[in-house]
Design a protein around this motif. Structure first.
Motif, PDB file in Angstrom:
ATOM      1  N   ALA A  61      21.682 -92.162  43.475  1.00 35.43           N
ATOM      2  CA  ALA A  61      21.590 -91.084  44.465  1.00 35.43           C
ATOM      3  C   ALA A  61      22.137 -91.532  45.811  1.00 35.43           C
ATOM      4  O   ALA A  61      21.946 -92.679  46.225  1.00 35.43           O
ATOM      5  CB  ALA A  61      20.144 -90.642  44.632  1.00 35.43           C
TER       6      ALA A  61
ATOM      7  N   LEU B  78      13.758 -92.583  43.518  1.00 29.29           N
ATOM      8  CA  LEU B  78      14.828 -93.113  44.363  1.00 29.29           C
ATOM      9  C   LEU B  78      14.775 -94.639  44.446  1.00 29.29           C
ATOM     10  O   LEU B  78      15.815 -95.299  44.483  1.00 29.29           O
ATOM     11  CB  LEU B  78      14.749 -92.512  45.775  1.00 29.29           C
TER      12      LEU B  78
ATOM     13  N   SER C 118      20.247 -96.351  45.243  1.00 31.11           N
ATOM     14  CA  SER C 118      20.262 -95.208  46.154  1.00 31.11           C
ATOM     15  C   SER C 118      20.743 -95.631  47.528  1.00 31.11           C
ATOM     16  O   SER C 118      20.649 -96.815  47.894  1.00 31.11           O
ATOM     17  CB  SER C 118      18.879 -94.561  46.245  1.00 31.11           C
TER      18      SER C 118
ATOM     19  N   PRO D 185      16.285 -97.343  50.432  1.00 31.17           N
ATOM     20  CA  PRO D 185      17.670 -97.276  49.961  1.00 31.17           C
ATOM     21  C   PRO D 185      18.347 -98.642  50.066  1.00 31.17           C
ATOM     22  O   PRO D 185      18.071 -99.416  50.981  1.00 31.17           O
ATOM     23  CB  PRO D 185      18.328 -96.257  50.893  1.00 31.17           C
TER      24      PRO D 185
END
Length: 178
Positions: free
Chosen positions: A51, A77, A82, A117
């Motif tokens: 993602a 996530l 990500s 992330p």
């Protein structure tokens, strides 16, 4: 590989950035699922293999619907490659302290949601003078004067570095396939 490109947008530049990311993913031979997180549509895309999420900063905050989505999907996530694209005008400021402030905007979102992330990219947005009402155009023009940004209100001004954005996407794709 299927990659979710989720975004929130207020004035349209973040959508344009997400579309460019999706196009870069597709050009690299992968599949991009472009999803407007703030649309109110039910998230029924399953769980793609990676993602890249994109959101604008206004008044030092990301859109509420975006933060809610990230909080809801943080576990997934964090389990896939990500990345996050934070879109703000301060990142292009001529004042170093304002650029530094912009680099820390994601900190609150990530702490609040638990998302981690692998990569964060800071992209400059745009001044969309032609789309603002009189009052907003006046306020934004005054702010732009302070920043030595363009003040020609007869046209829009875009500051996104598309080359840097493509390099970021390439890096995320390499990471996702490792």
């Amino acid at each position: 590989m299927i990659i979710l490109v989720g975004y929130a947008t207020i004035e349209g530049q973040t959508r344009k950035i997400a579309e460019a990311i999706a196009a870069n993913i597709e050009a690299a031979g992968d599949r991009a699922l472009l999803f407007d997180i703030t649309s109110g549509a039910e998230y029924a895309l399953g769980h793609p293999e990676a993602a890249i999420l994109c959101a604008p900063v206004h008044a030092a905050r990301y859109p509420h619907a975006f933060a809610s989505f990230v909080r809801q999907e943080a576990s997934w996530l964090n389990g896939v490659p990500s990345a996050f694209v934070s879109v703000s005008m301060l990142i292009r400021s001529e004042f170093e302290e304002e650029q530094e402030e912009a680099t820390h905007f994601p900190d609150g979102l990530l702490a609040e949601t638990g998302w981690k992330p692998a990569r964060v990219h800071h992209a400059a947005g745009a001044l969309r003078y032609t789309e603002y009402d009189f009052f907003k155009r006046w306020i934004i023009r005054r702010m732009a004067e302070h920043e030595n940004a363009p003040t020609d209100v007869s046209r829009d001004h875009e500051f996104t570095d598309w080359v840097a954005l493509k390099a970021f996407v390439d890096d995320v794709l390499t990471l996702a396939k490792a």
